[in-house]
Design an enzyme around this catalytic site. Sequence first.
Site, PDB file in Angstrom:
ATOM      1  N   CYS A 161       0.839  -1.200   0.000  1.00  0.00           N
ATOM      2  CA  CYS A 161       0.000   0.000   0.000  1.00  0.00           C
ATOM      3  C   CYS A 161       0.874   1.250   0.000  1.00  0.00           C
ATOM      4  CB  CYS A 161      -0.908   0.020   1.231  1.00  0.00           C
ATOM      5  SG  CYS A 161      -2.166  -1.261   1.265  1.00  0.00           S
ATOM      6  N   ASP A 191     -13.923  37.359  21.307  1.00  0.00           N
ATOM      7  CA  ASP A 191     -13.569  37.223  22.726  1.00  0.00           C
ATOM      8  C   ASP A 191     -12.153  36.689  22.923  1.00  0.00           C
ATOM      9  OD1 ASP A 191     -16.197  37.926  23.548  1.00  0.00           O
ATOM     10  OD2 ASP A 191     -16.853  35.889  23.129  1.00  0.00           O
ATOM     11  N   ASP A 219     -17.019  33.025  24.160  1.00  0.00           N
ATOM     12  CA  ASP A 219     -17.031  31.908  23.204  1.00  0.00           C
ATOM     13  C   ASP A 219     -16.666  32.275  21.773  1.00  0.00           C
ATOM     14  OD1 ASP A 219     -19.465  33.317  22.565  1.00  0.00           O
ATOM     15  OD2 ASP A 219     -20.124  31.503  21.528  1.00  0.00           O
ATOM     16  N   ASP A 248     -19.297  37.395  28.314  1.00  0.00           N
ATOM     17  CA  ASP A 248     -19.775  37.758  26.987  1.00  0.00           C
ATOM     18  C   ASP A 248     -21.280  37.457  26.952  1.00  0.00           C
ATOM     19  OD1 ASP A 248     -19.811  38.274  24.136  1.00  0.00           O
ATOM     20  OD2 ASP A 248     -19.898  36.102  23.889  1.00  0.00           O
TER      21      ASP A 248
END
Length: 721
Positions: free
Chosen positions: A40, A624, A620, A440
């Site tokens: 292979c 931020d 998030d 946030d």
Amino acid sequence: MPSGAAACPGCIATPAEPARPIPEDVQIALSLPSIHCSACIANVERALNAHPGVEDARVNLTLKRAMIKAAPETRAADLIPVLERAGYEAHELDSGALSATSADKAGRDLLMRLAVAGFASMNVMLLSVSVWSGAADATRDMFHWISAAIALPAIAFSAQPFFANAWSALRVRRLNMDVPIVLAILLALVTSVWETALSGEHAYFDAALTLTFFLLAGRYLDYRTRAAARSAAEELTALEVPRAIRVIDGSEEEVAVSDLIVGDLILVRPGGRMPVDGQIVSGQSELDRSLLTGETLPVFAEAGQTVSAGEVNLTGPLTIQVTAVGEDTSLHRMADLVAIAESGRSRYTSLADKAAKLYAPGVHILSALSFLGWYIYSGDLRTALNIAAAVLIITCPCALGLAVPAVTTAASGRLFRKGMLIKHATALERLAEVDTVVFDKTGTLTSGAPELINLGDHSRADLEVALALAEASAHPLSVALAQAVQAAGVKPAGVKDIVEVPGYGTEGQYRGQRVRLGRAAWVGGAQGPETSAWLSVGSSPPKAFIFSDTLRPGAAEAVKAFARTGKQIMLISGDSKGAVEALANKLGIQNWIAEALPQDKARRIQELSDQGRHVLMVGDGLNDTAALAAAHVSISPASALDAARVASDIVLLGTDLSPIADACDTAVKATKRIRENFRIATVYNVIAVPLAVAGLATPLIAALAMSTSSITVSLNALRLR
């Protein structure tokens, strides 16, 4: 994998080949899950090397991965079809997967060294039992030499991390915790070999191996508490688009972004990310700016508006005139902000570092004085060397080495069961110092997904028409409306000829009337302060579908818990003033800032830090990331953007925010346990060191005492669980 793809016949007959060297300066990495053998490997490498642009390709059978060095214009998408035609499944690997593999290898390497030290230690202890039981003369010497044959290669392999770190420190003429560790191990081995060669009664190979085992246990615990932490600045850089479509005299050509200059015209198709900062020359569309501003709803875009690198074009093609490229783009400037913030946070000095700064030179001085004193007093080099070895072993910082990682591991396990993953080694210590919490809004305190709140205000006929129009659009408000109406059991009306007008909404024909769903001004409605989509049916007055952003579970509880403990709470968001004010009032947050840009958030965090505040930032989004890196400690949900998760110290695995407040309490308890462990280690040294200096403790007794203190520290840490 294509239907004709299968494992090659050679897989059955050809033995597996070991991992092969990979080319330097690898540009493309492909995963090859269907390869099995050397045949292979040969087939894949032959196919890849025959492709134009590929300079070198190597396959690693163990990792089932191809590493390719290619010309800059060659992409993974060009090579995957080549391998599929050869009968092999292939997928592109990103740099994150490669970093994770490298980190996994380091962990496996450390665990292997720990296992070797433990296995060798048990065997040498069994041999030592015979010596303790009274074996003498030739029998004792034989057991000592067998112990040496086991201990010397085992320590040479297992203690390599300590040797390497100690040598790195000594090369630049400084001391660290690994220098006394290496001295203790080497002195125990030298003393033991000397005693064995002279047919002495005592050898301390078991002490050296036990010492190595406990120190490796501490090092492995420390490793387990650390994430394979990539730089958040690198994550941001990964978002930069490498290629763009340049328009010259009406013709289009794909070029590298690095080839663009200010003033060039580029085409950004729907679904594409902006590769540069620029100004829209022609076209109408909607832009997803959530990465930069945190706003989840798209904004209308038309000629004359400015765009920034990293924004996503949603609905219509846009022609952009380039105003900034490469290092001058807003996305790259944000990466620079994050890199600066990360370097600042890395200067935090942990409790263990503070202890090591005083401990290492003290141990060296004490051992050297013991050696000189006993050599002058007794004139016997063997006695002086034995006592110096005992002092080094008994003062070896095993307990100090375990004090922090044992507690951190126990606390991390406790928080993980509550849905929080600790990434950074000093995160708990920093979390215990927090006195200010900054949240946030979108995606953190709220779910970030719009929810229809006035479904009952509309007739079934209007809902059927609205559903038919909403299903034809991928706009977040249309998706939310369709989900809510479908959940109510409503079926779409037979609206015909539905088309989406980029930046405005969808329209069609229903029973000979024009129907529209979209922006208020386009439909003929009057936009209020709330988020809404408007429906018009023929000449009837437009009707508004009103949406709100729902709170995350546990958001109110987390805010209340922080308020009860006297922490200052602040909300900083890039969202509109009305939305931020409404949420702040709902949660009882007095201090809030709206429409904040990424640099505004990072600047505000820095201002609080300059005032002596220890800030916990919970966010998030890409906007931020700089603030997360600049904060004293940071948390992001698992749903956050990759760059935000990398920049944070702790990841919230679930959707519930309530464990955040509990994490602060756990951090305070963990720091208390760490300080207790340091006190235990100090008391142990105060008692044991004088005994060793007085010659009342052999290196073996010193090793047993050291092990006892290490076990005591570990048991104290387990009280956190």
